[in-house]
Design an enzyme around this catalytic site. Structure first.
Site, PDB file in Angstrom:
ATOM      1  N   GLU B 412       0.685  -1.138   0.070  1.00 43.57           N
ATOM      2  CA  GLU B 412       0.120  -0.007   0.037  1.00 43.57           C
ATOM      3  C   GLU B 412       0.744   1.224   0.025  1.00 43.57           C
ATOM      4  OE1 GLU B 412      -1.061  -2.725   1.232  1.00 43.57           O
ATOM      5  OE2 GLU B 412      -3.012  -2.910   0.477  1.00 43.57           O
ATOM      6  N   HIS B 481     -10.637  -5.419   8.640  1.00 46.80           N
ATOM      7  CA  HIS B 481     -11.580  -5.090   7.401  1.00 46.80           C
ATOM      8  C   HIS B 481     -12.947  -4.292   7.720  1.00 46.80           C
ATOM      9  CE1 HIS B 481      -9.234  -8.481   6.231  1.00 46.80           C
ATOM     10  NE2 HIS B 481      -9.463  -8.324   4.828  1.00 46.80           N
TER      11      HIS B 481
END
Lengths: 461, 677
Positions: B412, B481
Site C-alpha cells: 500500500e 476489514h
C-alpha cells in the site's frame, strides 16, 4: 575587510549561549576548520569552527567565560594579513550580563525548560547550592491557595438555587420579558426549555393584562413551587392558532408602541335613562335594544369627528389620519379574543348600529366572521364592565392610535349642588399611543366623550 | 573508513574539456552556496534547519549533467545541491532559505521543501524514503503519457533500509519504469553509521534482489558518476527500465548546521575525507591534463563567488511573504466549483433516472470519466482483469487496457507513494485500496506528501488523485476489514474527504472528485454497495461541501454520515408515528464540511444529534458539535448528542458485532431521549 566572528546559532530555537572560552589567542592565525571558541547551549558545549581565514582579533573587553550572549553578538574578527580589526567595543546592550548559572543537573535543567522556569531565579537547596527537582516544585507553587472546598461549596449552592435553562430558552425569555428564574423546567433534568418559556409567555397574555409584574406574580404560584408538598404538576395547554395570533399581536403592540392610559369617571345617568326608554318602547321582543356599548360606539364616533387625530395610525414615517371611522369591538369568545369591526359607525343610526353589532358579536362567538369583518378598524372598544371591572389598561390594537376600555356602570352617591344624590357612574379608560398624540389632546378628547355621555339625547336624535 | 571502489572508465578527456569545466563550475557553485548558507545560518538569517551538501557535489552534478530540462528530480532533506544542479537559480534557493517571498517555494518550504517544477525539481523533503516512490510515479506518468522523459530519485543510505526503497524499486522493476535511483551513500544516516544499520553493506548489490541493474561508483569522482548515470538514463529513455546507482561519498560538514559532529565520527575521519574533495581532485585533473589554465579556473571561481554574493544580496533584500497568505495554497484554486455543479439532492425534474446500485453508480461514473480523460489510471490489488474485489472496475480492463488498470503487488505504501509522484507529473491516479484498513500502511504518504504537496510547492503542483476504498462494519469482517477512520483524514489540511450515503450522491461526488485538482479520499461503506437508488442518466456532479437535507423536520436535527443516513431514515419513519419530526442532514463530504446547513437546521429545531458509525473521541461528530456549540449556542434547547459506534476494535461474532454499531432502533431511542432532554 575583516570578517566578524559572532555567537552562532547552533540549534533551531537557540537565541543565546554561554561563552565557555577562547580556543585561539588574539593574534593567532586561523584557517577554515580551526576551532575558535567553546560555546555552551542548552544541549551541550560545542567547539565552534572558523569558516574563514585570517588573524584573530578579539573585541576589546570581549567575552569572559560564563557570559551569556545573544546569538549574533560580535565577539571578534578575522583580519586579513596587514589589516587592522575595526575598533569595536562589545555593544553594551548585547551582552546579557548575569550571574553565572547556578549548578543543576541535566534532568533539572530539562524540567526547568519544560516548566518555563529561569533557573537563575531558583534557590538551590542541594549540595553546594545545587538545584533539585524539589526546588523547582517549590519555586512553581503559588504562595496563596484559595480554599477549594469553600469556593466549590459556594458555587455548588449557587448552582442548586438557580434552575438551569437552555441557551435557546434563555434567549426567548429575554425577548419576551419572562422571569425565567421563577419557572419550572420540563427538561429531563429540570432544565427550562423553549417550550416552558413559550407556555409562560402564553399564560401571561391569557389575562390580557399588560403589566408585567402582575403577570409574573400570577404565574409564580403555579410554576415555582420547589419541593412544596402536594404541588400538582403544571398542565400543558396547547397553543391554538388564534392564541398564537393574539400572543404575537399583543407582544408586538406592547413592544412597539408608547401607551398611556387615562382613567376618568363620568356621570352616565342620562344614558341609563335613555336606554331604559329604548327598552320600554320595544314592543316586539325580537327587536334589538341597543346595548350600552352601542350607545358608546355611537358617541365615540361623534367625539372622533371632533378630534380626528385620535382616529389615526402610526406609519413609521408619517401619521395617517383615517377618513372613515371604523370601530372594533373586543369580543370574548371561547377560542379567545376577537375584534369584529363596525364600519362607518358615525353614519349608522343607533338602531342600525345595534343590529350590526349584535350580528357581528353573535357570529364572532360562532366563529363565522368573514376576514374583512375583522379588518380595517381605526379604534377599538373593550368592555370589562360586566365583570365588575372599573379601571384597567387596555393594550392598543396595533396600529390604531387609541383603545377605549369601558368599566362598569354603578349607581353611586354623588354631590350635585351640595346635595348627595344617586347617579349612575361609568369609568372609562382611554389608552393612546403617545407617539401620535400627547396627554392634553387625548384628555380633551376623553373630556368631549364624557360630555356627550352626560348629555346624549341631542346627539342621538 | 576505507571503501573499495570500482574504478570508473575515463572518457576521452580532451573532447570533454568544455563539459568538465561546466561540471567544475556547477560543483563550485554548490560548494560556495553551501558555505555561504552555513554562514547565514550562524548569523540567524536562515530560520530553520539547514543541511548542506558539502563533499557530495559530484553526485548531483554528475547525474544532472545527463538530464534534460523536462526530466524530473525528487530529492531529500539534503537537497540544495540537487536543486542547483537541476537548474534552480541560486537567488531562489537563498531567498527560500531566508524565508522570502521570492524563494522557490515562496517561503512555505525552507531548506527541506524546495520546489521548482518548472526546472524539474519536484521537491526536497523532510521525510526519508517517499522520493523513491514518487520518482517511480513520475516514471509511470511518463510511460502513460508516451514520452521518453526520465525521473531521478536522490536518497541517502538512510533510505535503503526503509520500506519505500523496497516497494519503490520493486514497482519500478516489474513495470520497467524510466527511473534512476541514486543512493548517495555518505555512510551516516544522520548519526547512525551505515555499516551498523545494514546487514549487507553494498547497496548496489540489492538491485539484483529486485531484478534491476545495480551499479556502484565513486561518488566523489564526477566523471565516474556522470558516465554511470549516462548509461542508466539511456536505458530508461529506451524503455529498458530502472537502474540503482550507489555513489559512495561523505559529507564533510555536520548532518545539519549547528549540530555537533564528533560524537559519532572522528576528526581524523572527517579530515581524511576532506583530502578526497571532489572539487580539488577535478581541479587537479584539469590542470594536470592541461585541460585548463590556472587563470581560467580562477576566473570561474571569481564568477561563481559573484553569483553567490548576488544570491545572498537578492535574498536579504527580498520581501518577506505577506502573513495574510499563510493559509493560501492548502487547496488548489483550480478546485473552485465547476459551473452548474450544484445539483440538488432531489433529482432534476424531467431528468431520466434509472435505478442503480451504489457500486453500479460509481462504476458508471469512473467509466465515463476514464473515457473522457486519458490521464486517469487505476492502481489497486485485483482491479485489472478481475474487476476489483467489489466490482469497482468491472469491464474496464478490457476497455482501457493494462496500463490504465494496473494490478499492484500488496504494498500500500508503495503504490500510494507512486500515485503521488504520478499526480505531480501530469496524470490522474485512482488508488483503489479495497479496505481503508489496508491503506493505513500508507498514512505517511497521505499526510506528509499527498495532503501537503500543493501547499509546500506554493500551489505550483496540483494533486489530482482519488483514493477510494471501503469502510465500515458489516458481515463479520472483524477488525482488520471494518475500519472507517474518515475523521483521521478530515483532520489533515489538504485532503477532501467524501462519505456518500446513496447511489445518486456516490456517482455525482465521484465525478466531481475526478475533475477536482485536490486529493480526494472517497470512502464507501460496504453495507451500502448493494443499495439501490435512482441515478440520473444525464451527466452531473455534486459540489463538495454541500450537505443534503435528506428529510425536513421541526423537532430535532440529526446529522448522519454514510450508512448511518440509511439507518436514520428508517428510524424517522418510526418516530413520525410518535409525532416526532426529524430533520435529517447528510453532509456528504466531511472535508469540506457544510457547517452552515447544520447550523441553519439547528436554528429551527434547537436540537442536534450526530449519528456516526465511526469512533466518537476526536471524531467528526465532535467537530460538528463544537462548530454548532460555537455558531449556534443560543439556538440550542438541549445538549448536543452523539451516537457513535463503540470505541473498540470491531469484533467478529455477529452478536458482538451488532452490539458495537448504531442501528435504526438505537438511533430512534437516542432521538426520543434528546427530544425529552
Amino acid at each position: 575587510m575583516a570578517i566578524e566572528i559572532t555567537i552562532p546559532r547552533l540549534g533551531w530555537d537557540m537565541t543565546e549561549g554561554v561563552f565557555a572560552g577562547w580556543l585561539k589567542q588574539d593574534g593567532d592565525a586561523v584557517a577554515p576548520g580551526d576551532t575558535l571558541f567553546s560555546l555552551e547551549t542548552d544541549k551541550a558545549t560545542q567547539d565552534v569552527e572558523a569558516m574563514d581565514r585570517g588573524t584573530l582579533r578579539i573585541v576589546p573587553g570581549g567575552p569572559r567565560p560564563g557570559d551569556r550572549l545573544a546569538v549574533g553578538t560580535v565577539i571578534g574578527h578575522l583580519a586579513a594579513v596587514g589589516e587592522t580589526a575595526p575598533v569595536q567595543q562589545a555593544p553594551p546592550g548585547e551582552r546579557i550580563a548575569v550571574a553565572s548559572m547556578p549548578p543543576a543537573g541535566p534532568a533539572v535543567r530539562r524540567l526547568a525548560r519544560e516548566l518555563v522556569i529561569d533557573l537563575r531565579c531558583v534557590t538551590g537547596t542541594g549540595a553546594a547550592g545545587r538545584i533539585t527537582p524539589k526546588d523547582l516544585q517549590q519555586h512553581q507553587r503559588p504562595t496563596v491557595t484559595a480554599s477549594p472546598s469553600a469556593a466549590e461549596a459556594q458555587l455548588e449552592s449557587t448552582r442548586r438555587r438557580q434552575p438551569t435553562i437552555s441557551p435557546r430558552a434563555k434567549r426567548l425569555a429575554v425577548q419576551r420579558g419572562i422571569a425565567w428564574q421563577e419557572l419550572r423546567g420540563s427538561g429531563r433534568t429540570g432544565r427550562i426549555r423553549e417550550r416552558d418559556v413559550r407556555e409562560a409567555a402564553g399564560a401571561r397574555r391569557a389575562g390580557s393584562v399588560s403589566d408585567r409584574s402582575v403577570m409574573i406574580d400570577r404565574i409564580a404560584p403555579v410554576a415555582y413551587a420547589p419541593g412544596s408538598p402536594g404541588s400538582a404538576p403544571a398542565t400543558q395547554v396547547p397553543i391554538t392558532a388564534i392564541r398564537r395570533t393574539i400572543a404575537d399581536r399583543m407582544l408586538h403592540s406592547a413592544q412597539s408602541t408608547a401607551p398611556v392610559t387615562l382613567t376618568t369617571t363620568v356621570d352616565a345617568t342620562e344614558l341609563v335613562r335613555l336606554r331604559k326608554q329604548f327598552k320600554a318602547s320595544v314592543a316586539n321582543e325580537a327587536a334589538v335594544v341597543p346595548s350600552y356599548i352601542d350607545f358608546l360606539v355611537k358617541l365615540l364616533a361623534i367625539a372622533l369627528q371632533r378630534h380626528p387625530l385620535l382616529n389615526s395610525r402610526w406609519e413609521g414615517d408619517h401619521i395617517q389620519v383615517e377618513s372613515g371611522i371604523h370601530i372594533g369591538i373586543a369580543v370574548d369568545t371561547e377560542a379567545g379574543l376577537l375584534v369584529p369591526v363596525v364600519h362607518d359607525a358615525g353614519s349608522l343610526s343607533l338602531r342600525q348600529l345595534a343590529a350590526s353589532s349584535r350580528d357581528l358579536i353573535d357570529r364572532a362567538r360562532q366563529r363565522r366572521l368573514r376576514p374583512d369583518e375583522l379588518q380595517g378598524g381605526t379604534i377599538t372598544v373593550s368592555n370589562l364592565g360586566p365583570f365588575g371591572i372599573d379601571a384597567f389598561t387596555p393594550i392598543l390594537n396595533h396600529p390604531e392610535c387609541a383603545i377605549l376600555g369601558v368599566g362598569r356602570i354603578q349607581r353611586q352617591p354623588v354631590m350635585v349642588q351640595d346635595q348627595v344624590v344617586g347617579r349612575d357612574m361609568l369609568t372609562l379608560n382611554l389608552t393612546f399611543d403617545h407617539r401620535i398624540v400627547d396627554g392634553a389632546p387625548a384628555a380633551r378628547f376623553l373630556q368631549t366623550l364624557c360630555q356627550l355621555i352626560e348629555n346624549p339625547v341631542p346627539q342621538l336624535i | 573508513m576505507e571503501i573499495s571502489l570500482t574504478p570508473a572508465p575515463r572518457p576521452l578527456a580532451a573532447s570533454n574539456r568544455q563539459q568538465l569545466l561546466k561540471l567544475y563550475r556547477q560543483m563550485l557553485l554548490i560548494r560556495q552556496c553551501e558555505e555561504q548558507l552555513a554562514r547565514s545560518h550562524q548569523r540567524g538569517l536562515i530560520h530553520g534547519a539547514c543541511h548542506t551538501y558539502v563533499g557530495q557535489e559530484a553526485i548531483a552534478v554528475g547525474v544532472c549533467a545527463n538530464l534534460r530540462s523536462d526530466d524530473v528530480v525528487f530529492s531529500t532533506h539534503r537537497g540544495h545541491g540537487h536543486a542547483l544542479a537541476k537548474g534552480v537559480p541560486p537567488r531562489e534557493l537563498f531567498a527560500e532559505l531566508f524565508g522570502r517571498q521570492t524563494g522557490c517555494s515562496h517561503g512555505r518550504g525552507g531548506s527541506m521543501h524546495l520546489f521548482a517544477p518548472e526546472a524539474g525539481l519536484m521537491g526536497t523533503t523532510g521525510i526519508v524514503g517517499p522520493c523513491i516512490l514518487q520518482a517511480a510515479g513520475a516514471g509511470y506518468s511518463f510511460r502513460l503519457l508516451k514520452t521518453d522523459r526520465v525521473a531521478v530519485a536522490f536518497f541517502g543510505d538512510g533510505a535503503v533500509n526503509n520500506g519505500a526503497f523496497h516497494e519503490g524499486l520493486n514497482l519500478a522493476a516489474i513495470w520497467k519504469l524510466p527511473v534512476l535511483f541514486v543512493c548517495e551513500n555518505n555512510q551516516y544516516a544522520t548519526e547512525v553509521p551505515f555499516a551498523y544499520a545494514a546487514g549487507n553493506p553494498r547497496v548496489a548489490a540489492r538491485g539484483e534482489a529486485y531484478g534491476l541493474p545495480g551499479v556502484e561508483v565513486d561518488g566523489n569522482d564526477v566523471q565516474a558518476v556522470q558516465s554511470a548515470a549516462a548509461e542508466a538514463v539511456h536505458r530508461a529513455r529506451r524503455g529498458e527500465g530502472a537502474t540503482l546507482l550507489e555513489c559512495k561519498t561523505y559529507r564533510t560538514r555536520p548532518h545539519a548546521e549547528g549540530m555537533g559532529d564528533y560524537t559519532y565520527r572522528s576528526r581524523a575521519e572527517v579530515a581524511d575525507w576532506k583530502t578526497r574533495c571532489p572539487l580539488t581532485s577535478l581541479r587537479q585533473l584539469l590542470l594536470e591534463d592541461q585541460l585548463a589554465e590556472e587563470a581560467e579556473l580562477t576566473a570561474i571561481e571569481a564568477e561563481v563567488q559573484e553569483a553567490v554574493e548576488d544570491a545572498q544580496q537578492f535574498a536579504e533584500k527580498s520581501p518577506l511573504p505577506d502573513a495574510s497568505t499563510a493559509t493560501a495554497h492548502v487547496y488548489s484554486p483550480c478546485s473552485t466549483p465547476v459551473a452548474d455543479a450544484r445539483t440538488p439532492v432531489a433529482y432534476a425534474p424531467g431528468s431520466p433516472a434509472r435505478e442503480l446500485t451504489f457500486m453500479q453508480a460509481t462504476l458508471e461514473g469512473l467509466t465515463e470519466a476514464m473515457a473522457q480523460d486519458p490521464t486517469i489510471f487505476v492502481l489497486g490489488e485485483g482491479i485489472g482483469k478481475r474487476g476489483g474485489n467489489f466490482n469497482t472496475t468491472t469491464g474496464l480492463y478490457d476497455r482501457f487496457g493494462p496500463e490504465r488498470l494496473r494490478d499492484t503487488p500488496i504494498c500500500e505504501r508503495g503504490f500510494v507513494g507512486l500515485s503521488t509522484g504520478a499526480a505531480m507529473t501530469g496524470t490522474r491516479p485512482v488508488v483503489d485500496f479495497m479496505f481503508v484498513d489496508f491503506v493505513l500502511d500508507a498514512m505517511g504518504e497521505f499526510i506528509n506528501q499527498i495532503a501537503k504537496m500543493q501547499y509546500m510547492s506554493s500551489g505550483r503542483l496540483t494533486m489530482p488523485i482519488l483514493l477510494r476504498g471501503c469502510i465500515g462494519i458489516n458481515g463479520s469482517a472483524a477488525t482488520h476489514h471494518s475500519g472507517s477512520y474518515y475523521s483521521l483524514f478530515a483532520h489533515i489540511p489538504g485532503l477532501r474527504v467524501v462519505v456518500p450515503s446513496n447511489p445518486h450522491d456516490a456517482k455525482g461526488l465521484l465525478k466531481r472528485a475526478l475533475r477536482c485538482h485536490d486529493p480526494v479520499v472517497f470512502l464507501e461503506h460496504r453495507a451500502l454497495l448493494g443499495l439501490k437508488g435512482l441515478v440520473p442518466a444525464d451527466d452531473y456532479e455534486i459540489e463538495f461541501g454541500q450537505a443534503a437535507v435528506v428529510r425536513a423536520g421541526t423537532d430535532v436535527t440529526v446529522v448522519a454520515l454514510s450508512i448511518a443516513v440509511q439507518h436514520t431514515l428508517k428510524a424517522c419513519a418510526a418516530l413520525e408515528k410518535d409525532g416526532i419530526s426529524v430533520e435529517l442532514i447528510d453532509p456528504r463530504t466531511i472535508a469540506p464540511l457544510d457547517v452552515a446547513t447544520i447550523v441553519q437546521s439547528v436554528r429551527k429545531t434547537g436540537r442536534l444529534l450526530i449519528v456516526d458509525e465511526s469512533f466518537a473521541p476526536c471524531g467528526i461528530g465532535a467537530e460538528i458539535a463544537a462548530q454548532v456549540a460555537d455558531q449556534g449556542f443560543d439556538d440550542l434547547d438541549a445538549p448536543i448528542r452523539r451516537l457513535n459506534g463503540a470505541h473498540t476494535p470491531t469484533p467478529y461474532s455477529p452478536t458482538l458485532e451488532k452490539a458495537v454499531v448504531p442501528n435504526a432502533e438505537t438511533i430512534a431511542q437516542a432521538i426520543r431521549d434528546l427530544v425529552a432532554e
